[in-house]
Design an enzyme around this catalytic site. Structure first.
Site, PDB file in Angstrom:
ATOM      1  N   HIS A   1      -7.761  -5.250  -0.673  1.00  0.00           N
ATOM      2  CA  HIS A   1      -6.588  -4.465  -0.328  1.00  0.00           C
ATOM      3  C   HIS A   1      -6.127  -4.794   1.096  1.00  0.00           C
ATOM      4  CE1 HIS A   1      -4.033  -0.818  -0.704  1.00  0.00           C
ATOM      5  NE2 HIS A   1      -4.198  -0.751   0.599  1.00  0.00           N
TER       6      HIS A   1
ATOM      7  N   SER B   1       0.836  -1.199   0.000  1.00  0.00           N
ATOM      8  CA  SER B   1       0.000   0.000   0.000  1.00  0.00           C
ATOM      9  C   SER B   1       0.878   1.259   0.000  1.00  0.00           C
ATOM     10  CB  SER B   1      -0.963  -0.042   1.185  1.00  0.00           C
ATOM     11  OG  SER B   1      -1.968   0.929   1.050  1.00  0.00           O
TER      12      SER B   1
ATOM     13  N   ASP C   1     -10.549  -2.502  -5.532  1.00  0.00           N
ATOM     14  CA  ASP C   1      -9.645  -1.597  -4.840  1.00  0.00           C
ATOM     15  C   ASP C   1      -9.494  -0.331  -5.677  1.00  0.00           C
ATOM     16  OD1 ASP C   1      -7.600  -0.330  -3.480  1.00  0.00           O
ATOM     17  OD2 ASP C   1      -6.154  -1.970  -3.653  1.00  0.00           O
TER      18      ASP C   1
END
Length: 335
Positions: free
Chosen positions: A299, A172, A269
Site C-alpha cells: 500500500h 488511498s 493490504d
C-alpha cells in the site's frame, strides 16, 4: 492481472512473496514509526513529513504554482503543475487527491509524484490541499475536493486544459475522495469526467472484508490503522454523512453513469478486498473498469518514486490514464 516482475532475490512476508528492495523499503517505512493509532493527529503528520525526503524526488515540469480556492465554507490551497511542451494546445486536466488516511500528507508529500504524473500523462495536474480530519470531519474533504474540480473546470482557458478530457485521481484516502467526487459530479450535474483513477482506495468504514482479517498486520498499512483513520474522519461512532456515499462510495444506490475507471490494489493490504469489490460493482453497473492487482507490492508504493520495483506499475498507470484521456478534443487552443 498485471504485476511488475520481481527480482531473482525475494523473501516471504505474511504469505506474500516480495523482493529484497521492497522488503528494505517496508523496513525503512516501519523503522522507529509508532502505530498511527497511538499518536495524536499532529504527531502523525510530523512523523510522516519527517520521512518524506528519502522517499521522493522531483521530476521536471514547466511550472508548479500554488493557488487558493474558495470552497464556500473556507479557503484551501492547491498546486497546479504544467508540463513542458507547446503552449498553444489544450491538455488534459487531472485533479489529484493525496492519500494519508484523511489525517496527514499534503501537496508537499505527493509533489514528486504529481510532477511525474504531469510529465508522463502530458496533463495539467491540480493537486488539492483539502482540509483534514479530525479537525474537519466528513464530508469536508469531499466537498473541498469537489470544489477544486469545479474551480479547475471553470478555468479551462486560463489553465490551457480541455473540457472533454478531465480525470479525477487519488491514492488511498485520496482514492476514496476521487470516487466520491465522481459520484458528486454525476449527481450534481457537475463537470463532465472522462475517467477516474482509484489507487488502492479506501472505500467503506465497515472494515469487515476478508483482507481486513487476512492482512490485519505485518505490513505498511494495518487494519488497526485503517479503523483509526475512519474514527478521525467520521468520529468514534462512525456516523456517515447524508447521503452516506459522501464518505463511503460503496453505499451509493447505483454506480451507473460514472466515468470509466482504473482501480489499482496491492498485495497484503487490508484494503485489497474492498478495492476489488468496488471495481467489480462498477463493472456490474455498466461502468468500463480496468482492475490491476500488484500482489508483491505494498500500500502506497505508487507515489514512492525511489522504489524501482514500482516503476513498471507507474508506467502502466500513466498509460492507462492516457487512454482514459484520449477523447478527441474539439476545444482547440486556448484563447
Amino acid at each position: 492481472m498485471n504485476q511488475p516482475a520481481s527480482s531473482p532475490s525475494s523473501s516471504q512476508a505474511g504469505g506474500v512473496v516480495i523482493d529484497h528492495e521492497v522488503a528494505r523499503f517496508l523496513a525503512l517505512l516501519n523503522e522507529g514509526f509508532p502505530p498511527v493509532q497511538t499518536m495524536a493527529a499532529a504527531d502523525a503528520r510530523a512523523a510522516v513529513a519527517a520521512r518524506r525526503t528519502p522517499l521522493t524526488n522531483a521530476d521536471d515540469v514547466l511550472s508548479a504554482t500554488d493557488v487558493g480556492i474558495d470552497t464556500g465554507t473556507g479557503r484551501i490551497g492547491a498546486r497546479v503543475y504544467r508540463p513542458h511542451g507547446p503552449e498553444d494546445v489544450r491538455r488534459p486536466l487531472v485533479v489529484f487527491l493525496h492519500g494519508g488516511g484523511f489525517v496527514f500528507c499534503d501537496v508537499e508529500s505527493h509533489d514528486g509524484f504529481c510532477r511525474q504524473l504531469s510529465r508522463e500523462v502530458d496533463a495539467v495536474v491540480v493537486s488539492v490541499d483539502y482540509r483534514r480530519a479530525p479537525e474537519h470531519r466528513a464530508p469536508t474533504a469531499a466537498e473541498d475536493a469537489y470544489a477544486a474540480l469545479v474551480w479547475a473546470s471553470e478555468r479551462h482557458d486560463e489553465l490551457g486544459t480541455d473540457p472533454a478530457r478531465v480525470l479525477v485521481a487519488g491514492d488511498s484516502a485520496g482514492g476514496n475522495l476521487a470516487a466520491v467526487v465522481a459520484l458528486m459530479a454525476r449527481d450534481r450535474n457537475g463537470p463532465a469526467l472522462a475517467g477516474q483513477a482509484l489507487l488502492y482506495p479506501v472505500i467503506d468504514p465497515a472494515c469487515d472484508t476478508p483482507s481486513f482479517e487476512t492482512y490485519a498486520e505485518g505490513h505498511f498499512n494495518t487494519a488497526a490503522a485503517m479503523r483509526w483513520y475512519w474514527d478521525q474522519y467520521l468520529g468514534a461512532d462512525r456516523t456517515l454523512p447524508e447521503p452516506p456515499e459522501l464518505a463511503a462510495p460503496s453505499r451509493a444506490a447505483s454506480l451507473a453513469g460514472l466515468p470509466a475507471a482504473v482501480v489499482v490494489v496491492t498485495g497484503a493490504d487490508p484494503l485489497r478486498s474492498e478495492g476489488e469489490a468496488y471495481a467489480a460493482r462498477l463493472a456490474a453497473d455498466g461502468v468500463p473498469v480496468l482492475a490491476r492487482t500488484y500482489p508483491r507490492l505494498f500500500h502506497g508504493f505508487l507515489t514512492i518514486l525511489a522504489l524501482r520495483a514500482g516503476a513498471s506499475a507507474r508506467e502502466l498507470l500513466y498509460a492507462d490514464m492516457r487512454r482514459l484521456l484520449s477523447v478527441e478534443s474539439a476545444a482547440g487552443a486556448p484563447a
